[in-house]
Design a protein around this motif. Structure first.
Motif, PDB file in Angstrom:
ATOM      1  N   PRO A 104      13.746  40.750  66.164  1.00 19.74           N
ATOM      2  CA  PRO A 104      14.310  39.965  67.274  1.00 19.74           C
ATOM      3  C   PRO A 104      15.363  38.949  66.852  1.00 19.74           C
ATOM      4  O   PRO A 104      16.157  38.495  67.697  1.00 19.74           O
ATOM      5  CB  PRO A 104      13.080  39.239  67.853  1.00 19.74           C
ATOM      6  CG  PRO A 104      11.890  39.927  67.277  1.00 19.74           C
ATOM      7  CD  PRO A 104      12.328  40.451  65.963  1.00 19.74           C
ATOM      8  N   ALA A 105      15.387  38.570  65.557  1.00 19.03           N
ATOM      9  CA  ALA A 105      16.281  37.495  65.106  1.00 19.03           C
ATOM     10  C   ALA A 105      17.754  37.783  65.387  1.00 19.03           C
ATOM     11  O   ALA A 105      18.448  36.919  65.957  1.00 19.03           O
ATOM     12  CB  ALA A 105      16.055  37.221  63.616  1.00 19.03           C
ATOM     13  N   PRO A 106      18.299  38.955  65.033  1.00 20.05           N
ATOM     14  CA  PRO A 106      19.721  39.206  65.333  1.00 20.05           C
ATOM     15  C   PRO A 106      20.007  39.301  66.829  1.00 20.05           C
ATOM     16  O   PRO A 106      21.109  38.956  67.271  1.00 20.05           O
ATOM     17  CB  PRO A 106      20.010  40.538  64.623  1.00 20.05           C
ATOM     18  CG  PRO A 106      18.702  41.167  64.399  1.00 20.05           C
ATOM     19  CD  PRO A 106      17.727  40.049  64.231  1.00 20.05           C
ATOM     20  N   VAL A 107      19.026  39.752  67.613  1.00 19.61           N
ATOM     21  CA  VAL A 107      19.211  39.819  69.068  1.00 19.61           C
ATOM     22  C   VAL A 107      19.353  38.408  69.629  1.00 19.61           C
ATOM     23  O   VAL A 107      20.284  38.116  70.399  1.00 19.61           O
ATOM     24  CB  VAL A 107      18.029  40.544  69.745  1.00 19.61           C
ATOM     25  CG1 VAL A 107      18.251  40.618  71.252  1.00 19.61           C
ATOM     26  CG2 VAL A 107      17.850  41.947  69.169  1.00 19.61           C
ATOM     27  N   LEU A 108      18.432  37.517  69.241  1.00 20.62           N
ATOM     28  CA  LEU A 108      18.489  36.131  69.718  1.00 20.62           C
ATOM     29  C   LEU A 108      19.761  35.439  69.237  1.00 20.62           C
ATOM     30  O   LEU A 108      20.385  34.680  69.985  1.00 20.62           O
ATOM     31  CB  LEU A 108      17.253  35.374  69.226  1.00 20.62           C
ATOM     32  CG  LEU A 108      15.907  35.837  69.790  1.00 20.62           C
ATOM     33  CD1 LEU A 108      14.762  35.104  69.106  1.00 20.62           C
ATOM     34  CD2 LEU A 108      15.848  35.625  71.297  1.00 20.62           C
ATOM     35  N   ILE A 194      26.224  44.595  65.657  1.00 24.04           N
ATOM     36  CA  ILE A 194      26.170  45.674  66.642  1.00 24.04           C
ATOM     37  C   ILE A 194      25.810  45.129  68.027  1.00 24.04           C
ATOM     38  O   ILE A 194      26.267  45.655  69.052  1.00 24.04           O
ATOM     39  CB  ILE A 194      25.164  46.770  66.203  1.00 24.04           C
ATOM     40  CG1 ILE A 194      25.356  48.026  67.062  1.00 24.04           C
ATOM     41  CG2 ILE A 194      23.728  46.287  66.269  1.00 24.04           C
ATOM     42  CD1 ILE A 194      24.679  49.244  66.504  1.00 24.04           C
ATOM     43  N   TYR A 195      25.041  44.040  68.067  1.00 28.11           N
ATOM     44  CA  TYR A 195      24.720  43.425  69.357  1.00 28.11           C
ATOM     45  C   TYR A 195      25.925  42.682  69.924  1.00 28.11           C
ATOM     46  O   TYR A 195      26.135  42.675  71.138  1.00 28.11           O
ATOM     47  CB  TYR A 195      23.522  42.493  69.210  1.00 28.11           C
ATOM     48  CG  TYR A 195      22.261  43.192  68.774  1.00 28.11           C
ATOM     49  CD1 TYR A 195      21.630  44.108  69.601  1.00 28.11           C
ATOM     50  CD2 TYR A 195      21.704  42.958  67.519  1.00 28.11           C
ATOM     51  CE1 TYR A 195      20.480  44.773  69.202  1.00 28.11           C
ATOM     52  CE2 TYR A 195      20.556  43.619  67.111  1.00 28.11           C
ATOM     53  CZ  TYR A 195      19.953  44.518  67.956  1.00 28.11           C
ATOM     54  OH  TYR A 195      18.818  45.172  67.561  1.00 28.11           O
ATOM     55  N   PHE A 196      26.718  42.058  69.055  1.00 26.88           N
ATOM     56  CA  PHE A 196      27.969  41.442  69.515  1.00 26.88           C
ATOM     57  C   PHE A 196      28.886  42.496  70.133  1.00 26.88           C
ATOM     58  O   PHE A 196      29.527  42.255  71.167  1.00 26.88           O
ATOM     59  CB  PHE A 196      28.688  40.752  68.354  1.00 26.88           C
ATOM     60  CG  PHE A 196      28.087  39.449  67.939  1.00 26.88           C
ATOM     61  CD1 PHE A 196      27.917  38.421  68.854  1.00 26.88           C
ATOM     62  CD2 PHE A 196      27.682  39.242  66.637  1.00 26.88           C
ATOM     63  CE1 PHE A 196      27.359  37.207  68.484  1.00 26.88           C
ATOM     64  CE2 PHE A 196      27.126  38.034  66.244  1.00 26.88           C
ATOM     65  CZ  PHE A 196      26.959  37.016  67.172  1.00 26.88           C
ATOM     66  N   ALA A 197      28.937  43.662  69.493  1.00 28.19           N
ATOM     67  CA  ALA A 197      29.782  44.746  70.009  1.00 28.19           C
ATOM     68  C   ALA A 197      29.286  45.229  71.370  1.00 28.19           C
ATOM     69  O   ALA A 197      30.077  45.493  72.280  1.00 28.19           O
ATOM     70  CB  ALA A 197      29.813  45.906  69.019  1.00 28.19           C
ATOM     71  N   ALA A 198      27.949  45.338  71.507  1.00 29.15           N
ATOM     72  CA  ALA A 198      27.379  45.766  72.786  1.00 29.15           C
ATOM     73  C   ALA A 198      27.632  44.737  73.881  1.00 29.15           C
ATOM     74  O   ALA A 198      27.951  45.081  75.024  1.00 29.15           O
ATOM     75  CB  ALA A 198      25.880  46.015  72.630  1.00 29.15           C
TER      76      ALA A 198
END
Length: 317
Positions: A104-108, A194-198
């Motif tokens: 969860p850390a990179p998502v948050l 990858i979450y920044f890209a999404a």
């Protein structure tokens, strides 16, 4: 019948001609794929032939082909060894802790960074978070071992408050948590890319509409950003499950010591000692093959479960 055969041949020729035209039109992209395909063939697929030594008593002088077959002997040896279950348990526990706290850390982090409007601070924070990924675990391990040593910064801080120093790197109760925390520190920034890209692909019109309806930042995150990230999160979770028994060889190999083997020795470090140090190649290959089979079962099972709950958009296939 003749007309049908002629028509079939004409359609086949037309299909081949169309395929060749498409290949020629994308020849640059196809050429760019060649190094990647060659890498996987040479270093991933060809070595798979060596898995056969898991079913043989491999002898270097005789070679793979001439070594005698022993069937499931090495698997039976592994499954009857109590220490094998210790390293299996350690692999699962460490991986699950990293998954529970590290996934969860990179998502948050991506969600929080997306809400920052000060662009200079945002870029600096992202850059700083990426840096640990490019530092070898050999270097990072030396830094962390120094920090957590008796004379390190952590114990120095404890002495300021008249607390008893602790040998963190030799204490089994602390060592797993040190592995989890340092792994998060090293990987969360890079994994967030990858979450920044999404997030960048989410339509701004959705946020504008929510803003007009009076939605605050938290509600926009909860009802727009997070749901749009969910397919990416599910796919990355499925891929992560394939590595559930890896637990991080580079990190653990460089940080552990015999005093914490009982809680930190994992399948990969066990295979390293058995295969490269003790030269028991067949046994170590059998253990490694077992790990690969479990990884295959996990990724297929989790993919089916996610597909059943969320549909095709949330699964790999």
């Amino acid at each position: 019948m003749k007309n049908a055969a002629v028509l079939s041949r004409q359609m086949s020729v037309s299909a081949r001609s169309s395929l060749m035209k498409r290949l020629r039109s994308h020849k640059v992209l196809l050429l760019m794929m060649v190094p990647g395909i060659a890498y996987f063939i040479i270093f991933h697929y060809i070595p798979m032939a060596g898995v056969v030594i898991a079913f043989k008593d491999f002898r270097i002088l005789q070679g793979i082909a001439a070594s005698p077959w022993v069937g499931m002997k090495h698997f039976d040896k592994a499954f009857s060894d109590p220490y094998f279950y210790t390293v299996l348990k350690n692999s699962i526990i460490i991986s699950m802790l990293k998954l529970l706290f590290g996934f969860p850390a990179p998502v948050l982090f991506a969600l929080l960074m997306n809400e920052i409007r000060h662009m200079i601070f945002k870029k600096v924070a992202q850059t700083v978070s990426y840096l640990p990924h490019f530092i070898s675990w050999v270097v990072l391990s030396g830094i962390f071992i120094s920090l957590f040593s008796l004379e390190g910064a952590v114990n120095g801080f404890m002495r300021m408050f008249h607390l008893t120093p602790v040998m963190y790197m030799a204490e089994q109760s602390y060592f797993r948590w040190i592995l989890v925390i340092t792994d998060i520190y090293q990987s969360f920034g890079w994994d967030s890319i990858i979450y920044f890209a999404a997030i960048a692909g989410i339509s701004q019109e959705l946020y504008d509409s929510a803003l007009i309806d009076g939605a605050g930042r938290f509600k926009r995150i909860l009802y727009i950003t997070f749901p749009m990230l969910l397919p990416t999160i599910c796919i990355l979770l499925i891929l992560r499950m394939a590595y559930i028994l890896d637990a991080g060889f580079n990190q653990i190999f460089n940080m552990y010591n015999p005093t914490v083997y009982e809680v930190s020795d994992i399948i990969d470090t066990y295979v390293y000692r058995k295969g490269l140090i003790e030269a028991n190649y067949s046994y170590s290959t059998a253990v490694g093959l077992f790990k690969s089979v479990i990884a295959l079962i996990l990724i297929v099972t989790v993919n089916k479960a996610v597909k059943a709950m969320g549909g095709k958009d949330h699964s790999l296939w």
